[in-house]
Design a protein around this motif. Structure first.
Motif, PDB file in Angstrom:
ATOM      1  N   UNK A  39       0.828  -1.210   0.000  1.00 28.51           N
ATOM      2  CA  UNK A  39       0.000   0.000   0.000  1.00 28.51           C
ATOM      3  C   UNK A  39       0.860   1.258   0.000  1.00 28.51           C
ATOM      4  N   UNK A  40       0.358   2.284  -0.671  1.00 35.42           N
ATOM      5  CA  UNK A  40       1.132   3.518  -0.841  1.00 35.42           C
ATOM      6  C   UNK A  40       1.613   4.084   0.486  1.00 35.42           C
ATOM      7  N   UNK A  41       0.767   4.028   1.511  1.00 34.53           N
ATOM      8  CA  UNK A  41       1.141   4.586   2.798  1.00 34.53           C
ATOM      9  C   UNK A  41       2.218   3.806   3.524  1.00 34.53           C
ATOM     10  N   UNK A  42       2.513   2.577   3.074  1.00 28.66           N
ATOM     11  CA  UNK A  42       3.517   1.749   3.726  1.00 28.66           C
ATOM     12  C   UNK A  42       4.759   1.533   2.874  1.00 28.66           C
ATOM     13  N   UNK A  43       4.842   2.250   1.759  1.00 34.09           N
ATOM     14  CA  UNK A  43       6.024   2.148   0.913  1.00 34.09           C
ATOM     15  C   UNK A  43       7.238   2.740   1.628  1.00 34.09           C
ATOM     16  N   UNK A  44       8.419   2.197   1.355  1.00 35.20           N
ATOM     17  CA  UNK A  44       9.634   2.800   1.920  1.00 35.20           C
ATOM     18  C   UNK A  44       9.775   4.256   1.490  1.00 35.20           C
ATOM     19  N   UNK A  45      10.300   5.080   2.362  1.00 38.75           N
ATOM     20  CA  UNK A  45      10.485   6.496   2.050  1.00 38.75           C
ATOM     21  C   UNK A  45      11.356   6.656   0.808  1.00 38.75           C
ATOM     22  N   UNK A  46      10.929   7.505  -0.092  1.00 42.64           N
ATOM     23  CA  UNK A  46      11.688   7.779  -1.307  1.00 42.64           C
ATOM     24  C   UNK A  46      11.387   6.834  -2.447  1.00 42.64           C
ATOM     25  N   UNK A  47      10.604   5.777  -2.195  1.00 44.64           N
ATOM     26  CA  UNK A  47      10.302   4.819  -3.258  1.00 44.64           C
ATOM     27  C   UNK A  47       9.007   5.209  -3.958  1.00 44.64           C
ATOM     28  N   UNK A  48       8.810   4.653  -5.148  1.00 41.41           N
ATOM     29  CA  UNK A  48       7.591   4.947  -5.911  1.00 41.41           C
ATOM     30  C   UNK A  48       6.683   3.730  -6.057  1.00 41.41           C
ATOM     31  N   UNK A  49       7.157   2.545  -5.683  1.00 33.17           N
ATOM     32  CA  UNK A  49       6.393   1.320  -5.890  1.00 33.17           C
ATOM     33  C   UNK A  49       7.031   0.190  -5.101  1.00 33.17           C
ATOM     34  N   UNK A  50       6.237  -0.837  -4.828  1.00 37.38           N
ATOM     35  CA  UNK A  50       6.790  -1.984  -4.131  1.00 37.38           C
ATOM     36  C   UNK A  50       5.806  -3.133  -4.069  1.00 37.38           C
ATOM     37  N   UNK A  51       6.326  -4.350  -4.003  1.00 36.01           N
ATOM     38  CA  UNK A  51       5.510  -5.559  -3.894  1.00 36.01           C
ATOM     39  C   UNK A  51       6.079  -6.450  -2.799  1.00 36.01           C
ATOM     40  N   UNK A  52       5.177  -7.181  -2.155  1.00 32.26           N
ATOM     41  CA  UNK A  52       5.539  -8.070  -1.063  1.00 32.26           C
ATOM     42  C   UNK A  52       5.263  -9.509  -1.473  1.00 32.26           C
ATOM     43  N   UNK A  53       6.256 -10.386  -1.312  1.00 31.23           N
ATOM     44  CA  UNK A  53       6.159 -11.772  -1.773  1.00 31.23           C
ATOM     45  C   UNK A  53       6.355 -12.731  -0.611  1.00 31.23           C
ATOM     46  N   UNK A  54       5.361 -13.579  -0.362  1.00 28.18           N
ATOM     47  CA  UNK A  54       5.479 -14.614   0.665  1.00 28.18           C
ATOM     48  C   UNK A  54       6.253 -15.787   0.070  1.00 28.18           C
ATOM     49  N   UNK A  55       7.527 -15.880   0.393  1.00 28.37           N
ATOM     50  CA  UNK A  55       8.396 -16.906  -0.193  1.00 28.37           C
ATOM     51  C   UNK A  55       8.142 -18.270   0.442  1.00 28.37           C
ATOM     52  N   UNK A  56       7.851 -18.283   1.737  1.00 25.71           N
ATOM     53  CA  UNK A  56       7.720 -19.546   2.446  1.00 25.71           C
ATOM     54  C   UNK A  56       9.076 -20.096   2.845  1.00 25.71           C
ATOM     55  N   UNK A  57       9.133 -21.377   3.146  1.00 23.77           N
ATOM     56  CA  UNK A  57      10.396 -22.007   3.531  1.00 23.77           C
ATOM     57  C   UNK A  57      11.227 -22.289   2.289  1.00 23.77           C
ATOM     58  N   UNK A  58      12.548 -22.202   2.460  1.00 24.79           N
ATOM     59  CA  UNK A  58      13.462 -22.434   1.349  1.00 24.79           C
ATOM     60  C   UNK A  58      14.505 -23.453   1.797  1.00 24.79           C
ATOM     61  N   UNK A  59      14.512 -24.607   1.137  1.00 27.27           N
ATOM     62  CA  UNK A  59      15.444 -25.669   1.507  1.00 27.27           C
ATOM     63  C   UNK A  59      16.884 -25.247   1.258  1.00 27.27           C
ATOM     64  N   UNK A  60      17.806 -25.899   1.939  1.00 23.88           N
ATOM     65  CA  UNK A  60      19.226 -25.595   1.776  1.00 23.88           C
ATOM     66  C   UNK A  60      19.644 -25.772   0.324  1.00 23.88           C
ATOM     67  N   UNK A  61      20.331 -24.763  -0.211  1.00 24.39           N
ATOM     68  CA  UNK A  61      20.817 -24.813  -1.579  1.00 24.39           C
ATOM     69  C   UNK A  61      19.773 -24.526  -2.641  1.00 24.39           C
ATOM     70  N   UNK A  62      18.544 -24.226  -2.233  1.00 24.99           N
ATOM     71  CA  UNK A  62      17.477 -23.974  -3.188  1.00 24.99           C
ATOM     72  C   UNK A  62      17.253 -22.477  -3.388  1.00 24.99           C
ATOM     73  N   UNK A  63      16.583 -22.150  -4.502  1.00 29.60           N
ATOM     74  CA  UNK A  63      16.292 -20.749  -4.815  1.00 29.60           C
ATOM     75  C   UNK A  63      14.892 -20.652  -5.391  1.00 29.60           C
TER      76      UNK A  63
END
Length: 248
Positions: free
Chosen positions: A109-133
């Motif tokens: 949301x615009x009100x929660x964007x980092x200061x000075x930024x114009x856009x942003x997205x939040x991604x729920x990655x979940x768990x990441x196994x060792x050596x994985x991407x």
């Protein structure tokens, strides 16, 4: 005669296989380079034992000169030897680079964007196994008359604990190509605009601008919703959130 016919059959089979290989090889030119650079990245101090989270960006992208559209692949990787807890990736644009979509992610949301930024997205990655991407396709626009940056913080789930932050790191070119179909941009390079540079990053002292990261002695400061997301220095990296501090 049978041997001769067999040779012809083998040659035809090989030719057919070659045609199929070419048909499914995909385009050689215009393909987006895979991410592989952690330039401008800084680890946090609170990663669980055995977990080594980082992000990667392509060293080169291309911007369509007519539409100003570009695509960037952002990668989250666990280079440790243990599975990570739930992770959350933020993809944030600054100045001339505006993030318009990230596959599988929600807009900040615009009100929660980092200061000075114009856009942003939040991604729920979940768990990441060792050596994985895990890769995320980032759609963005880039105003080639300015200078643009991207930032990739990784946090421990929804706790606000910062594990890693790449950027804000610039994409740019020292050789504008206004008459070409597209303009290649290099990671870690300040852009030389087509015309007069009116971006905020043109003035280091302008309000809301952030110092580059990756260079020795430089510090990244990203303000998230009024709180300090990351500050590198003698005291390490830390995060503060809006609202009163939790009571113990």
């Amino acid at each position: 005669m049978r041997l001769f016919n067999r040779r012809i059959h083998v040659r035809k089979s090989a030719a057919a296989a070659a045609v199929l290989a070419l048909a499914f090889a995909g385009p050689v030119y215009g393909a987006e380079p895979v991410p592989g650079s952690g330039q401008g990245g800084t680890p946090g101090p609170s990663a669980p034992a055995g977990v080594k989270v980082s992000t990667e960006l392509p060293s080169r992208i291309s911007v369509d000169n007519k539409t100003e559209k570009t695509s960037i692949t952002a990668r989250v990787v666990n280079k440790g030897d243990k599975e990570s807890p739930d992770l959350r990736l933020l993809v944030v644009g600054f100045d001339a680079l505006e993030v318009t979509a990230v596959e599988g992610c929600d807009p900040i949301p615009e009100g929660k964007l980092p200061d000075g930024s114009n856009s942003g997205f939040s991604c729920a990655v979940g768990k990441l196994a060792a050596g994985k991407s895990r890769n995320y396709t980032v759609s963005a626009t880039y105003d080639l008359q300015g200078k643009g940056k991207i930032c990739l913080p990784v946090m421990l789930g929804d706790t606000g604990t910062l594990l890693w932050q790449q950027g804000p790191v610039p994409f740019g070119t020292g050789k504008p190509t206004p008459n070409a179909p597209d303009t290649p941009l290099l990671l870690g390079t300040d852009n030389v605009p087509f015309g007069p540079d009116t971006s905020a990053s043109a003035s280091p002292s302008a309000p809301g601008t952030l110092p580059d990261t990756g260079a020795p002695g430089r510090t990244a400061v990203l303000l998230l919703g009024g709180g300090l997301l990351l500050a590198a220095g003698g005291a390490g990296l830390w995060l503060t959130r809006r609202g009163p501090a939790p009571r113990h």
